[in-house]
Design an enzyme around this catalytic site. Sequence first.
Site, PDB file in Angstrom:
ATOM      1  N   PRO A   5       0.841  -1.203   0.000  1.00 54.48           N
ATOM      2  CA  PRO A   5       0.000   0.000   0.000  1.00 54.48           C
ATOM      3  C   PRO A   5       0.871   1.247   0.000  1.00 54.48           C
ATOM      4  CG  PRO A   5       0.026  -1.015   2.179  1.00 54.48           C
ATOM      5  CD  PRO A   5       0.736  -1.958   1.263  1.00 54.48           C
ATOM      6  N   MET A   6       0.529   2.211  -0.852  1.00 53.05           N
ATOM      7  CA  MET A   6       1.253   3.482  -0.913  1.00 53.05           C
ATOM      8  C   MET A   6       0.237   4.612  -0.994  1.00 53.05           C
ATOM      9  SD  MET A   6       4.442   2.589  -3.480  1.00 53.05           S
ATOM     10  CE  MET A   6       3.442   1.581  -4.611  1.00 53.05           C
ATOM     11  N   ALA A   7       0.395   5.591  -0.104  1.00 51.15           N
ATOM     12  CA  ALA A   7      -0.550   6.704  -0.034  1.00 51.15           C
ATOM     13  C   ALA A   7      -0.584   7.459  -1.362  1.00 51.15           C
ATOM     14  CB  ALA A   7      -0.145   7.655   1.091  1.00 51.15           C
ATOM     15  N   CYS A  92       4.835   2.205   9.154  1.00 45.70           N
ATOM     16  CA  CYS A  92       4.881   3.573   8.638  1.00 45.70           C
ATOM     17  C   CYS A  92       5.851   4.433   9.466  1.00 45.70           C
ATOM     18  CB  CYS A  92       3.490   4.193   8.675  1.00 45.70           C
ATOM     19  SG  CYS A  92       3.436   5.864   7.991  1.00 45.70           S
ATOM     20  N   LYS A 134       2.553  -6.231   8.978  1.00 47.63           N
ATOM     21  CA  LYS A 134       3.767  -5.691   8.370  1.00 47.63           C
ATOM     22  C   LYS A 134       4.449  -4.740   9.337  1.00 47.63           C
ATOM     23  CE  LYS A 134       5.566  -3.230   4.336  1.00 47.63           C
ATOM     24  NZ  LYS A 134       5.260  -2.365   3.164  1.00 47.63           N
ATOM     25  N   GLY A 220       6.930  -2.063  -3.344  1.00 51.57           N
ATOM     26  CA  GLY A 220       6.304  -0.752  -3.278  1.00 51.57           C
ATOM     27  C   GLY A 220       6.845   0.159  -4.363  1.00 51.57           C
TER      28      GLY A 220
END
Length: 361
Positions: A5-7, A92, A134, A220
């Site tokens: 997942p990447m913002a 994060c 994660k 990513g």
Amino acid sequence: MVLAPMAGITNVAFRQLCREFGSATSLYVCEMVTARAIVERDSKTLEMMTFGADEHPRSLQLYSVDPKNVTDAVRIIAAEGMADHLDMNFGCPVPKVTRKGGGAALPYKRRLFAQIVRAAVEAAAPAGIPVTVKFRVGIDEEHHTYLDAGRIAEAEGAVAVALHARTAAQRYSGQADWSRIARLKEAVTTIPVLGNGDIFSAEDAVKMVRETGCDGVVVGRGCLGRPWLFRELHAALTGQPVPAGPSLGEVGAILHRHAILMVDHIGEDKGVRDLRKHMAWYLRGFPIGADLRKAFGLVSTLAELEDLIGKLDHDAPYPAEAEGPRGRQGSPGRVVLPEGWLDDPEDAAVPDGAELMHSGG
């Protein structure tokens, strides 16, 4: 293989594009969402949780520092059939997250970490939703947490763990230390261990698996402007010849496909403008000239984009200059933590005002 997942990146359009190149057995994870935002029915968060009609499994990454909010959010997800898989974010490194005790800061608090993982697993179990976890190597070189985090997640019922082999202090700078993935694989023996960090090519993925013994890879930044990387990863990891990189004409067609998917998702104006940030990644290394490159970065409509794509040299081969690291790297820095955070790793208290409302990382 997992799309991390990447913002602002892994929305439904980009996930679908990666799926079209990748394997049906891979996971394509949507942007991180917060448990509190789900509980409070935040409209922006619910929009981010959009999945394609044929997207399966629907993979969602969840952030929280509060076991109760996790329980409530996962019960909603399960009851309303919002997702088929949950990944818990403890990796994060962004200051607005770590200063609240979240993300990569949280595994230092071992009891609180265990309670959050347990809350997610127990709330997801009745619906048969698997939970993965994660995390990073730790806060910094003096505070490694990954081995404890892996063993705790395993004990609390996670079905797999993934390690980004950097500390939070490193952010995305320097090199990922893959030897940490190998150590985690030795410590966690009953569930799969996935490796993350510095996979920018199919060869990188094969090398990581060979050197660490990990059971899969999480990618990513390596697929930014390169969704076809999943085609190459699938070939390499299944012993097939890795296809050559696309010509500039093929990249133009992929870029156009991305635009169509974005327009379907959020409309032409917002969709094409959002695509601007991808342009430099897609066109990296190709000899297209400064003026044309600038025009791609300012595109506003599908017609403009189609006109610009038509001006490309469609026969230009994939350049060696397109290979290598991409996306944010930045510099290492001090991790911002709540006051007294490092005093007692057994303290399970939820930090005051810790729950972020904003999803996306």
